[in-house]
Design an enzyme around this catalytic site. Structure first.
Site, PDB file in Angstrom:
ATOM      1  N   GLY A 250       0.813  -1.213   0.000  1.00 10.21           N
ATOM      2  CA  GLY A 250       0.000   0.000   0.000  1.00 10.21           C
ATOM      3  C   GLY A 250       0.844   1.260   0.000  1.00 10.21           C
ATOM      4  N   ASP A 251       1.945   1.246   0.737  1.00 12.58           N
ATOM      5  CA  ASP A 251       2.857   2.400   0.767  1.00 12.58           C
ATOM      6  C   ASP A 251       3.507   2.600  -0.593  1.00 12.58           C
ATOM      7  OD1 ASP A 251       2.272   2.262   3.520  1.00 12.58           O
ATOM      8  OD2 ASP A 251       3.963   0.913   3.834  1.00 12.58           O
TER       9      ASP A 251
END
Length: 304
Positions: A250-251
């Protein structure tokens, strides 16, 4: 300039096992130590994509010194505040067919430490980018994200927030440029199961009505949906591949989206690079390198 803030940085000890049997001696088949924390992951991925950022956060003890050395090695020298009590946490991540995480507590961050962070943030100027990502320790005020964005709201700083529930909801009134809930977090925010893409889009629009400019919803293997401030809806499926590691995916999507937007000014191309970066990280043991990202099939995506 891009700035990232990580309140809960860590050393991530990632252990692979053929199988994990509680209550017995288990021997690792593989082991790695990586710098961890959502804002740190964003900065490292930005570096992989050719963009410099300044990493803000807190460091304590010998583990904090090791973390700083690792970040320098990866080309991301941090600008941490040294905390006196405690030590930077170690997170243990076990992968034996399924992932199990044991996260450390981290140091105590005092009011004085917070004031030092605010002073660093006060230098941000119009056109700068700030990424607030991840959880916050118990020693930090629960409304800290709101306090930070309120300080920068009138300065014209572009804010990106990737956090859970109240941390995210409380900043919407300050019109963050981008928020990135995953579809599970979106369900938690509204207290209902969202079964279709149409429902996800509708609730992303509700977050925009509350103040968010752009809403990027990650959906694991199904890719992501982007609701833009100019009214468009874009959807991108994730490339197919074997998921090795979900930590940092997600990052990586956030970093890829930001890099793509800075490169092209085009939301659709930013989404494509974001999905490619998130997927490439999921297919590797840590944060994907630029060549791994661009090796994935992606419509009209060209390296910077």
């Amino acid at each position: 300039m891009i700035y990232t803030v990580t309140f809960n940085p860590s050393l991530d000890y990632v252990v692979g096992l053929d199988k994990f049997i509680p209550g017995t001696v288990n021997r690792a088949a593989s082991e790695h130590i990586y710098p961890g924390g959502k804002g740190i992951n964003v900065s490292v991925m930005l570096s992989h994509l050719g963009y410099e950022s300044r990493i803000l956060g807190f460091s304590a003890g010998f583990t904090g010194r090791s973390l700083q050395d690792m970040l320098k090695y990866h080309g991301c020298p941090p600008d941490f505040i040294e905390v006196k009590e405690g030590q930077t946490r170690i997170n243990v991540k076990l992968n034996a067919g399924e992932e199990t995480e044991i996260n450390g507590q981290g140091p105590t961050i005092t009011g004085q430490d917070m004031e030092k962070l605010y002073q660093k943030l006060d230098i941000l100027q119009r056109g700068d980018w700030l990424v607030l990502a991840g959880s916050i320790p118990g020693s930090v005020p629960r409304d800290v994200y709101e306090r930070i964005i309120e300080r920068l709201y009138k300065k014209g700083v572009h804010c990106i927030v990737d956090a859970e529930k109240e941390l995210l909801m409380d900043v919407l009134k300050y019109k963050p440029f981008l928020i990135k809930p995953n579809h599970h977090e979106l369900e938690e925010m509204f207290g209902k199961e969202l079964k279709t893409q149409e429902e996800i889009i509708r609730h992303a629009r509700l977050l925009q009505e509350m103040g968010a400019v752009n809403v990027l919803v990650s959906m694991d293997a199904e890719g992501a949906v982007l609701a833009t401030g100019s009214g468009e809806i874009y959807q991108r499926n994730a490339p197919k591949g074997r998921v090795v590691n979900s930590v940092g995916a997600g990052d990586s999507m956030v970093a890829g989206f930001l890099a793509g937007y800075l490169q092209t000014g085009d939301y659709e191309k930013a989404l494509e690079l974001g999905v490619a970066a998130g997927s490439a990280t999921a297919f590797t043991s840590w944060l994907a390198k630029k060549e791994e990202i661009y090796a994935l099939p992606a419509k009209e995506m060209t390296p910077a």
